[in-house]
Design an enzyme around this catalytic site. Structure first.
Site, short mmCIF file in Angstrom:
data_model
loop_
_atom_site.label_atom_id
_atom_site.label_comp_id
_atom_site.label_asym_id
_atom_site.label_seq_id
_atom_site.Cartn_x
_atom_site.Cartn_y
_atom_site.Cartn_z
N HIS A 35 0.83 -1.21 0.00
CA HIS A 35 0.00 0.00 0.00
C HIS A 35 0.87 1.26 0.00
O HIS A 35 0.44 2.31 0.48
CB HIS A 35 -1.00 0.00 1.17
CG HIS A 35 -2.12 -0.98 0.96
ND1 HIS A 35 -3.35 -0.63 0.47
CD2 HIS A 35 -2.16 -2.32 1.14
CE1 HIS A 35 -4.12 -1.70 0.37
NE2 HIS A 35 -3.42 -2.75 0.77
N THR A 36 2.05 1.13 -0.53
CA THR A 36 2.92 2.30 -0.67
C THR A 36 2.89 2.85 -2.09
O THR A 36 3.22 4.01 -2.31
CB THR A 36 4.37 1.92 -0.32
OG1 THR A 36 4.66 0.65 -0.95
CG2 THR A 36 4.58 1.78 1.17
N GLY A 124 -8.01 -14.20 -7.70
CA GLY A 124 -8.55 -13.80 -6.40
C GLY A 124 -7.61 -14.12 -5.26
O GLY A 124 -8.02 -14.19 -4.10
N ALA A 125 -6.33 -14.34 -5.57
CA ALA A 125 -5.37 -14.72 -4.53
C ALA A 125 -4.41 -13.58 -4.22
O ALA A 125 -3.52 -13.71 -3.38
CB ALA A 125 -4.59 -15.96 -4.97
N ASP A 174 1.56 -3.57 -9.73
CA ASP A 174 1.30 -4.88 -10.34
C ASP A 174 1.59 -4.85 -11.84
O ASP A 174 2.26 -5.74 -12.38
CB ASP A 174 -0.17 -5.30 -10.11
CG ASP A 174 -0.56 -5.23 -8.65
OD1 ASP A 174 0.34 -5.14 -7.80
OD2 ASP A 174 -1.76 -5.25 -8.36
C1 GLA Z 1 -3.09 -4.24 -4.99
C2 GLA Z 1 -2.97 -3.05 -5.93
C3 GLA Z 1 -1.53 -2.51 -5.95
C4 GLA Z 1 -1.02 -2.25 -4.52
C5 GLA Z 1 -1.30 -3.45 -3.62
C6 GLA Z 1 -0.98 -3.17 -2.18
O1 GLA Z 1 -2.33 -5.31 -5.48
O2 GLA Z 1 -3.33 -3.43 -7.25
O3 GLA Z 1 -1.47 -1.34 -6.73
O4 GLA Z 1 -1.59 -1.07 -4.00
O5 GLA Z 1 -2.64 -3.88 -3.68
O6 GLA Z 1 0.38 -3.01 -2.00
#
Ligand code: GLA
Length: 385
Positions: A35-36, A124-125, A174
């Site tokens: 969540h950064t 969904g994992a 991601d």
């Molecule tokens: C999901 C989001 C990413 C990231 C993560 C948490 O995977 O798609 O952009 O924010 O959560 O690190």
């Protein structure tokens, strides 16, 4: 039959010809930095050996026809330049529609094409099956239109598709690691500049991903709520993102924030620092320090960002106890279920099975482990290859 053979055969069965090329994009696991990304901070993911494959060939009209092999050959058809609307029933094809629409929004002259999609990224994992689909589709439709883009651009297109059309306010991590991962390496990403630095994974460390069996719930609403809380904290400090708030400034004024917003901001600010330290620890093979940083990251996700679940905490604690300072473990991904990731020496792999058996006894959940290798990001596979 390999996935490559089955997607090629599926294409030939459906369209009576061979595809021109196959576009391939991996899922990912995040080692640390949770969540950064949407706070302009640092993340340390690796692309993994689970992929989405898209076989493609050009058409001579402007239609896109796409078939999903893994969904009993469900298909979808739409015109390249038609406006976006959700598919009435097929969630997967919204990603295809959204990526095509985003490319057109950005002025790319696409051509009609036939596509067949297949993949083995667990869904969904929290291993980014959707980002790998977005990146593989973008690369496929661009390739038949003879357009080459840098991997950062591919990633931004996938993210924009998801943000603007599918409706998830995800960050860039991601898609960026799916597009730009490097074989044998994790990728330290500065999410403000999008600069990526490959960090060699010590070959003696295995990446073990364990799907906890906890179905990810409330993901979108809780995720978007976390984003809002982080934005509120950044605003309080008169900054555009929490990345710009120093630890000193934060602790000097933290008591003026609400309890919840203070916790969220503290997680992000400290997690950024941990991620930079972890990249350094990985590069220098300092496993004991990495182990400590991953443990701190998990505790912070549990107590400050509040995105873990009791079952996942149990699983992480059990592995942590057995690994000691010889490996690290934490939840990975957006949270509220999904996977944990452990880095451990090969001779420790035997600890996993008894821990999972005990976990099943205590929670009734069947957890599934995967040993993964760090892979190259998106690529094109020629059929001779
Ligand atoms: C999901 C989001 C990413 C990231 C993560 C948490 O995977 O798609 O952009 O924010 O959560 O690190």
């Amino acid at each position: 039959m390999s996935m490559l053979e089955s997607v090629t055969r599926g294409f030939t069965d459906h369209f009576n010809r061979l595809p021109d090329v196959i576009s391939k994009a991996p899922g990912r696991v995040n080692l640390i930095g949770e969540h950064t990304d949407y706070n302009d901070g640092f993340v340390l993911p690796a692309a993994i050996d689970f992929f989405t494959l898209v076989a493609v060939s050009a058409r001579d009209d402007n239609l896109i026809e796409v078939v999903a092999l893994d969904y009993a050959e469900q298909d979808d058809r739409f015109w390249v330049d038609e406006s976006y609307r959700d598919h009435p029933t097929q969630m997967w094809s919204n990603y295809v529609r959204a990526v095509v629409r985003t490319l057109v929004d950005r002025g790319h002259q696409l051509k009609g094409c036939n596509l067949v999609v297949s993949g083995n990224v667990p869904q969904g994992a929290g291993l980014s099956s959707s980002a790998s689909l977005e990146v593989a589709i973008a690369q496929a439709v661009l390739t038949v239109a003879d357009i080459q883009l840098p991997f950062t651009e591919l990633a931004l297109i996938g993210q924009a598709a998801e943000n603007n059309y599918v409706g998830c306010a995800c960050g860039i991590m991601d898609q960026l690691v799916s597009a730009g991962g490097k074989q044998g390496h994790a990728l330290l990403i500065d999410c403000r500049s999008l600069k990526t630095t490959p960090i060699l994974m010590p070959p003696e460390l295995s990446i073990v991903i364990i799907n906890s069996g906890v179905k990810r719930g409330l993901v979108d609403s809780e995720y978007n709520l976390r984003r809002e809380q982080c934005a509120e904290a950044a605003k309080f400090f008169n900054q555009t993102a929490l990345r710009e708030v120093t630890k000193e400034d934060f602790f000097a004024a933290a008591d003026q924030l609400s309890d919840v917003v203070r916790k969220r901001a503290q997680h992000v600010i400290e997690e950024n620092e941990r991620t930079l330290k972890a990249a350094e620890a990985l590069a220098t093979n300092n496993v004991a320090f990495l182990s400590q940083l991953m443990a701190e990251s998990h505790i912070s996700m549990r107590d400050l960002f509040q995105i873990t679940t009791p079952e996942i905490d149990l699983l992480v604690a059990a592995l942590d106890k057995e690994l000691g300072n010889e490996g690290g473990v934490r939840m990975t991904g957006g949270g509220f279920g999904g996977c944990i990731v452990a880095l451990m020496p090969k001779q420790k792999l035997s600890i996993v099975a008894p821990i999972l058996a005990d976990y099943q006894l205590k929670t009734g959940l069947i957890a599934i482990p995967f040993i993964c290798t760090p892979e190259q990001g998106a690529s094109l596979v020629s059929l001779e290859g």
